[in-house]
Design a protein around this motif. Structure first.
Motif, PDB file in Angstrom:
ATOM      1  N   GLU A   1      39.021   2.323  42.194  1.00 56.79           N
ATOM      2  CA  GLU A   1      38.760   1.632  43.460  1.00 56.79           C
ATOM      3  C   GLU A   1      38.086   2.487  44.551  1.00 56.79           C
ATOM      4  OE1 GLU A   1      38.139  -1.594  45.137  1.00 56.79           O
ATOM      5  OE2 GLU A   1      39.242  -1.675  43.236  1.00 56.79           O
ATOM      6  N   PRO A   2      38.566   3.709  44.807  1.00 56.28           N
ATOM      7  CA  PRO A   2      37.991   4.472  45.933  1.00 56.28           C
ATOM      8  C   PRO A   2      36.486   4.717  45.803  1.00 56.28           C
ATOM      9  CG  PRO A   2      39.943   5.577  45.080  1.00 56.28           C
ATOM     10  CD  PRO A   2      39.651   4.449  44.145  1.00 56.28           C
ATOM     11  N   PHE A   3      35.947   4.616  44.582  1.00 49.71           N
ATOM     12  CA  PHE A   3      34.536   4.958  44.370  1.00 49.71           C
ATOM     13  C   PHE A   3      33.641   3.730  44.218  1.00 49.71           C
ATOM     14  CE2 PHE A   3      37.194   8.269  42.240  1.00 49.71           C
ATOM     15  CZ  PHE A   3      37.067   9.211  43.243  1.00 49.71           C
TER      16      PHE A   3
ATOM     17  N   LYS B   1      30.086   3.171  45.492  1.00 54.07           N
ATOM     18  CA  LYS B   1      29.687   4.448  46.098  1.00 54.07           C
ATOM     19  C   LYS B   1      29.451   5.485  45.005  1.00 54.07           C
ATOM     20  CE  LYS B   1      33.176   3.552  49.126  1.00 54.07           C
ATOM     21  NZ  LYS B   1      34.428   3.903  49.726  1.00 54.07           N
ATOM     22  N   GLU B   2      29.262   4.989  43.779  1.00 54.16           N
ATOM     23  CA  GLU B   2      29.139   5.914  42.647  1.00 54.16           C
ATOM     24  C   GLU B   2      27.955   6.855  42.826  1.00 54.16           C
ATOM     25  OE1 GLU B   2      29.236   2.593  42.254  1.00 54.16           O
ATOM     26  OE2 GLU B   2      31.184   2.186  41.293  1.00 54.16           O
ATOM     27  N   GLN B   3      26.808   6.298  43.245  1.00 51.88           N
ATOM     28  CA  GLN B   3      25.620   7.141  43.416  1.00 51.88           C
ATOM     29  C   GLN B   3      25.857   8.234  44.455  1.00 51.88           C
ATOM     30  OE1 GLN B   3      22.408   6.758  41.599  1.00 51.88           O
ATOM     31  NE2 GLN B   3      22.598   8.871  42.351  1.00 51.88           N
ATOM     32  N   TYR B   4      26.506   7.862  45.525  1.00 55.70           N
ATOM     33  CA  TYR B   4      26.839   8.819  46.587  1.00 55.70           C
ATOM     34  C   TYR B   4      27.687   9.970  46.024  1.00 55.70           C
ATOM     35  CZ  TYR B   4      29.542  10.582  50.598  1.00 55.70           C
ATOM     36  OH  TYR B   4      30.163  11.383  51.513  1.00 55.70           O
ATOM     37  N   TYR B   5      28.691   9.628  45.237  1.00 60.14           N
ATOM     38  CA  TYR B   5      29.566  10.672  44.689  1.00 60.14           C
ATOM     39  C   TYR B   5      28.863  11.499  43.611  1.00 60.14           C
ATOM     40  CZ  TYR B   5      33.522   9.271  47.477  1.00 60.14           C
ATOM     41  OH  TYR B   5      34.346   9.033  48.545  1.00 60.14           O
ATOM     42  N   LEU B   6      27.957  10.885  42.884  1.00 63.32           N
ATOM     43  CA  LEU B   6      27.198  11.645  41.882  1.00 63.32           C
ATOM     44  C   LEU B   6      26.212  12.598  42.553  1.00 63.32           C
ATOM     45  CD1 LEU B   6      26.614   8.912  39.152  1.00 63.32           C
ATOM     46  CD2 LEU B   6      28.076  10.949  38.992  1.00 63.32           C
TER      47      LEU B   6
ATOM     48  N   THR C   1      38.359  16.660  36.529  1.00 62.38           N
ATOM     49  CA  THR C   1      38.961  16.400  37.851  1.00 62.38           C
ATOM     50  C   THR C   1      40.129  15.424  37.780  1.00 62.38           C
ATOM     51  OG1 THR C   1      37.373  14.634  38.271  1.00 62.38           O
ATOM     52  CG2 THR C   1      36.854  16.838  39.148  1.00 62.38           C
ATOM     53  N   ASP C   2      40.055  14.430  36.862  1.00 67.38           N
ATOM     54  CA  ASP C   2      40.990  13.300  36.898  1.00 67.38           C
ATOM     55  C   ASP C   2      40.939  12.612  38.265  1.00 67.38           C
ATOM     56  OD1 ASP C   2      42.691  11.575  35.545  1.00 67.38           O
ATOM     57  OD2 ASP C   2      44.518  12.640  36.122  1.00 67.38           O
ATOM     58  N   ALA C   3      39.804  12.740  38.953  1.00 70.68           N
ATOM     59  CA  ALA C   3      39.646  12.122  40.274  1.00 70.68           C
ATOM     60  C   ALA C   3      39.890  10.612  40.174  1.00 70.68           C
ATOM     61  CB  ALA C   3      38.228  12.375  40.796  1.00 70.68           C
ATOM     62  N   PRO C   4      40.539  10.002  41.160  1.00 73.18           N
ATOM     63  CA  PRO C   4      40.818  10.517  42.513  1.00 73.18           C
ATOM     64  C   PRO C   4      42.098  11.348  42.652  1.00 73.18           C
ATOM     65  CG  PRO C   4      41.517   8.226  42.367  1.00 73.18           C
ATOM     66  CD  PRO C   4      40.914   8.584  41.033  1.00 73.18           C
ATOM     67  N   TYR C   5      42.730  11.739  41.527  1.00 73.95           N
ATOM     68  CA  TYR C   5      43.998  12.468  41.612  1.00 73.95           C
ATOM     69  C   TYR C   5      43.781  13.970  41.452  1.00 73.95           C
ATOM     70  CZ  TYR C   5      45.122   7.677  40.543  1.00 73.95           C
ATOM     71  OH  TYR C   5      45.154   6.317  40.567  1.00 73.95           O
ATOM     72  N   LEU C   6      44.871  14.733  41.659  1.00 78.10           N
ATOM     73  CA  LEU C   6      44.930  16.160  41.307  1.00 78.10           C
ATOM     74  C   LEU C   6      43.822  17.014  41.941  1.00 78.10           C
ATOM     75  CD1 LEU C   6      45.688  15.720  37.477  1.00 78.10           C
ATOM     76  CD2 LEU C   6      47.345  16.102  39.315  1.00 78.10           C
TER      77      LEU C   6
ATOM     78  N   GLN D   1      41.399  13.321  48.933  1.00 78.51           N
ATOM     79  CA  GLN D   1      41.016  12.592  47.724  1.00 78.51           C
ATOM     80  C   GLN D   1      40.101  13.440  46.849  1.00 78.51           C
ATOM     81  OE1 GLN D   1      39.580   8.321  47.846  1.00 78.51           O
ATOM     82  NE2 GLN D   1      37.746   9.352  47.115  1.00 78.51           N
ATOM     83  N   ASN D   2      40.379  13.425  45.563  1.00 77.02           N
ATOM     84  CA  ASN D   2      39.557  14.187  44.627  1.00 77.02           C
ATOM     85  C   ASN D   2      38.272  13.416  44.297  1.00 77.02           C
ATOM     86  OD1 ASN D   2      38.900  16.301  42.955  1.00 77.02           O
ATOM     87  ND2 ASN D   2      40.502  15.909  41.455  1.00 77.02           N
ATOM     88  N   GLU D   3      37.262  14.133  43.856  1.00 77.58           N
ATOM     89  CA  GLU D   3      36.012  13.495  43.410  1.00 77.58           C
ATOM     90  C   GLU D   3      35.395  14.366  42.327  1.00 77.58           C
ATOM     91  OE1 GLU D   3      34.396  14.022  47.600  1.00 77.58           O
ATOM     92  OE2 GLU D   3      32.610  14.481  46.416  1.00 77.58           O
ATOM     93  N   THR D   4      34.484  13.796  41.570  1.00 78.49           N
ATOM     94  CA  THR D   4      34.025  14.471  40.353  1.00 78.49           C
ATOM     95  C   THR D   4      33.355  15.822  40.637  1.00 78.49           C
ATOM     96  OG1 THR D   4      33.114  14.000  38.175  1.00 78.49           O
ATOM     97  CG2 THR D   4      31.767  13.326  40.052  1.00 78.49           C
ATOM     98  N   GLY D   5      32.714  15.967  41.792  1.00 76.98           N
ATOM     99  CA  GLY D   5      32.090  17.239  42.146  1.00 76.98           C
ATOM    100  C   GLY D   5      33.067  18.404  42.210  1.00 76.98           C
ATOM    101  N   TYR D   6      34.316  18.080  42.453  1.00 75.15           N
ATOM    102  CA  TYR D   6      35.306  19.147  42.611  1.00 75.15           C
ATOM    103  C   TYR D   6      35.687  19.813  41.291  1.00 75.15           C
ATOM    104  CZ  TYR D   6      35.896  17.506  47.466  1.00 75.15           C
ATOM    105  OH  TYR D   6      35.683  17.154  48.778  1.00 75.15           O
ATOM    106  N   ALA D   7      35.103  19.355  40.192  1.00 78.12           N
ATOM    107  CA  ALA D   7      35.232  20.110  38.934  1.00 78.12           C
ATOM    108  C   ALA D   7      34.729  21.530  39.152  1.00 78.12           C
ATOM    109  CB  ALA D   7      34.445  19.428  37.821  1.00 78.12           C
ATOM    110  N   HIS D   8      33.833  21.670  40.116  1.00 81.27           N
ATOM    111  CA  HIS D   8      33.337  22.985  40.513  1.00 81.27           C
ATOM    112  C   HIS D   8      34.487  23.921  40.882  1.00 81.27           C
ATOM    113  CE1 HIS D   8      30.115  25.535  42.381  1.00 81.27           C
ATOM    114  NE2 HIS D   8      31.160  25.992  43.053  1.00 81.27           N
TER     115      HIS D   8
END
Ligand SMILES: [Zn+2]
Length: 256
Positions: free
Chosen positions: A13-15, A18-23, A203-208, A217-224
């Protein structure tokens, strides 16, 4: 440098829309590919949709322990269709959750076992969720042929003793933001000793959410930042962690 987020919920839901924005944000942090994990019919459908929409996203579909109670022939048929799609790279997340116990445990075990067999018949790896259930997860996998097409323990939070047991089954371990938490000493110990060719990051975003954004909130970029935390633990560069885990993700997910 390229980073592969091996398990994320951009289908959550949180994404939405807004997927393009988060990518785009992820790309700025060198996270260039991600596997979007389903867990129930709606999340699975959405994971497939995103994998069709974006070149650098792949789908994982399966029935997680929460909805194991809903598993039936129709569910299986639909899953098989989704698993045969070219950008579906694994069956998951499946497994056992004895913390939430949303489905009876005997049903969880049966549905987990059945899906591990299904993945094998389709020559796909499995992406596994296990919470408070290492013993039964281990028993089921030990009696399966999971090593032939591979399996990933997602958000691996075990100590080195469990690490070795699961490595002996041929599995790969995916580390999440938990590895960046100061008190997660068992996870640190495992992340330090796991062979490079068995490690993935996610990431398991939006968790952890990893440090330094823990609590947000977690997001896929935070795999960094997951890669950075492992680099710090192992005393290597983030580039080295990125290279190994990227290559491993491409290999286990069968991406050319
Ligand atoms: Zn997940």
């Amino acid at each position: 440098m390229e980073i592969f987020d091996s398990h994320t919920h951009l289908n959550d839901e949180p994404f939405r829309d807004k997927e393009q924005y988060y990518l785009d944000r992820a790309a700025k942090l060198s996270v260039t590919k991600a596997a979007v994990a389903g867990q129930d019919p709606e999340f699975n459908r959405r994971a497939v949709e995103l994998s069709n929409q974006f070149d650098n996203l792949y789908a994982i579909v399966g029935y997680c322990p929460d909805v194991a109670k809903d598993w039936n022939q129709a569910a299986r048929d639909q899953l098989i269709e989704q698993l045969r799609l070219p950008k579906t790279v694994a069956l998951g997340e499946i497994g056992l959750d004895y913390y939430w116990d949303e489905s009876p445990r005997n049903i969880q075990r049966k549905v987990f076992e059945e899906q591990v067999e299904l993945a094998h018949s389709l020559k796909l790896p499995v992406n596994i969720h296990t919470r408070d259930a290492f013993e039964d997860t281990y028993e089921i996998l030990k009696n399966s042929k999971v090593s032939e097409y591979g399996g990933i323990l997602h958000n691996f939070n075990g100590d080195p003793e469990w690490l070795h047991k699961f490595l002996d089954l041929g599995l790969m371990m995916s580390f999440s933001g938990v590895v960046s938490f100061t008190k997660a000493v068992d996870v640190h110990a495992s992340a330090k000793i796991i062979p490079w060719d068995r490690m993935l990051i996610e990431t398991d975003a939006p968790y952890l959410t990893p440090k330094p954004y823990r609590g947000k909130q977690n997001e896929t970029g935070y795999a960094h930042y997951v890669a950075q935390a492992i680099a710090d633990l192992r005393g290597v560069s983030i580039q080295e962690v990125a290279d190994h885990t990227y290559r491993n993700a491409m290999r286990i997910y069968g991406i050319k």
